[in-house]
Design a protein around this motif. Structure first.
Motif, short mmCIF file in Angstrom:
data_model
loop_
_atom_site.label_atom_id
_atom_site.label_comp_id
_atom_site.label_asym_id
_atom_site.label_seq_id
_atom_site.Cartn_x
_atom_site.Cartn_y
_atom_site.Cartn_z
N ILE A 10 0.86 -1.18 0.00
CA ILE A 10 0.00 0.00 0.00
C ILE A 10 0.90 1.23 0.00
N ASP A 11 0.89 1.94 -1.12
CA ASP A 11 1.72 3.13 -1.25
C ASP A 11 1.13 4.00 -2.36
N ASP A 12 1.11 5.31 -2.15
CA ASP A 12 0.54 6.21 -3.14
C ASP A 12 1.49 6.50 -4.30
N ASP A 13 2.72 6.05 -4.22
CA ASP A 13 3.72 6.27 -5.28
C ASP A 13 3.76 5.06 -6.22
N ASP A 14 3.39 5.29 -7.49
CA ASP A 14 3.37 4.21 -8.49
C ASP A 14 4.71 3.51 -8.61
N ASN A 15 5.79 4.29 -8.58
CA ASN A 15 7.13 3.70 -8.74
C ASN A 15 7.50 2.79 -7.58
N VAL A 16 7.13 3.18 -6.38
CA VAL A 16 7.40 2.35 -5.21
C VAL A 16 6.61 1.06 -5.31
N ARG A 17 5.32 1.16 -5.62
CA ARG A 17 4.49 -0.04 -5.76
C ARG A 17 5.06 -0.98 -6.81
N SER A 18 5.44 -0.43 -7.94
CA SER A 18 5.96 -1.25 -9.04
C SER A 18 7.26 -1.93 -8.67
N LEU A 33 -1.45 -4.92 -5.03
CA LEU A 33 -1.05 -3.52 -4.94
C LEU A 33 -2.26 -2.62 -4.71
N TYR A 34 -2.08 -1.63 -3.83
CA TYR A 34 -3.13 -0.68 -3.50
C TYR A 34 -2.51 0.71 -3.43
N GLU A 35 -3.22 1.69 -4.02
CA GLU A 35 -2.68 3.05 -4.06
C GLU A 35 -2.99 3.85 -2.81
N ASN A 36 -3.88 3.35 -1.96
CA ASN A 36 -4.18 4.04 -0.71
C ASN A 36 -4.83 3.09 0.28
N MET A 58 0.30 9.02 3.35
CA MET A 58 -0.47 8.93 2.11
C MET A 58 -1.63 9.91 2.21
N PRO A 59 -2.13 10.38 1.06
CA PRO A 59 -3.32 11.23 1.10
C PRO A 59 -4.49 10.45 1.71
N GLY A 60 -5.36 11.15 2.39
CA GLY A 60 -6.49 10.49 3.04
C GLY A 60 -6.00 9.80 4.31
N MET A 61 -6.43 8.58 4.49
CA MET A 61 -6.04 7.81 5.68
C MET A 61 -4.57 7.41 5.56
N GLY A 63 -1.06 5.28 6.83
CA GLY A 63 -0.82 3.87 7.12
C GLY A 63 -1.03 3.51 8.58
N LEU A 64 -0.68 4.41 9.49
CA LEU A 64 -0.87 4.16 10.92
C LEU A 64 -2.35 4.08 11.26
N GLN A 65 -3.13 5.00 10.71
CA GLN A 65 -4.58 4.99 10.94
C GLN A 65 -5.22 3.72 10.38
N MET A 66 -4.76 3.32 9.19
CA MET A 66 -5.29 2.10 8.58
C MET A 66 -5.01 0.89 9.46
N TYR A 67 -3.78 0.78 9.95
CA TYR A 67 -3.43 -0.38 10.75
C TYR A 67 -4.18 -0.37 12.09
N GLN A 68 -4.36 0.81 12.66
CA GLN A 68 -5.15 0.91 13.90
C GLN A 68 -6.58 0.42 13.64
N ARG A 69 -7.15 0.77 12.51
CA ARG A 69 -8.50 0.31 12.17
C ARG A 69 -8.53 -1.22 12.05
N LEU A 70 -7.51 -1.79 11.40
CA LEU A 70 -7.45 -3.25 11.28
C LEU A 70 -7.36 -3.91 12.65
N LEU A 71 -6.51 -3.37 13.51
CA LEU A 71 -6.37 -3.92 14.86
C LEU A 71 -7.69 -3.82 15.62
N ASP A 72 -8.37 -2.68 15.49
CA ASP A 72 -9.66 -2.49 16.16
C ASP A 72 -10.70 -3.50 15.68
#
Length: 124
Positions: A10-18, A33-36, A58-61, A63-72
């Motif tokens: 999960i990364d907003d940078d196409d080059n990093v994902r690739s 692969l996920y852009e956000n 990343m724009p929007g949520m 990575g830390l917020q996303m992982y906290q949501r998964l843990l919750d």
């Protein structure tokens, strides 16, 4: 039957994902692969992941917020955070959430492979 381990990038940078996609596939991983964070969370694939590699900023949520949501929600999927930030606070927050590894961009591919081995071994 050998099951390939499945990794979410999960990364907003196409080059990093690739580049991470190429690296991990060359080691035999199945990669999604996920852009956000929002796209990942709504993909229906969360339960299928053996490990998550996520950018923090990343724009929007983030990575830390996303992982906290998964843990919750009760998901205990190991996570490796990557970031270009030089600040200490994201590193401390990642550690507090229980991240397996934290890598500062740019990083050597072998460092990610080593982190993946650690994260995936934690599942056993």
């Amino acid at each position: 039957m050998v099951t390939r381990q499945t990794i979410a990038i999960i990364d907003d940078d196409d080059n990093v994902r690739s580049s991470l996609d190429s690296l991990l596939r060359s080691y035999g991983y199945s990669v999604h692969l996920y852009e956000n964070a929002e796209t990942f969370l709504t993909s229906g694939m969360v339960v299928s992941m053996d490990c998550i590699v996520s950018d923090i900023q990343m724009p929007g949520m983030n990575g830390l917020q996303m992982y906290q949501r998964l843990l919750d929600q009760g998901y205990l999927t190991p996570v490796i955070f990557i970031t270009a930030s030089t600040e200490d606070s994201p590193r401390f927050a990642a550690r507090k959430l229980g991240a397996c590894c934290y890598l500062a961009k740019p990083f050597e591919g072998q460092h990610l492979i080593n982190c993946l081995a650690t994260a995936l071994n934690s599942l056993n």
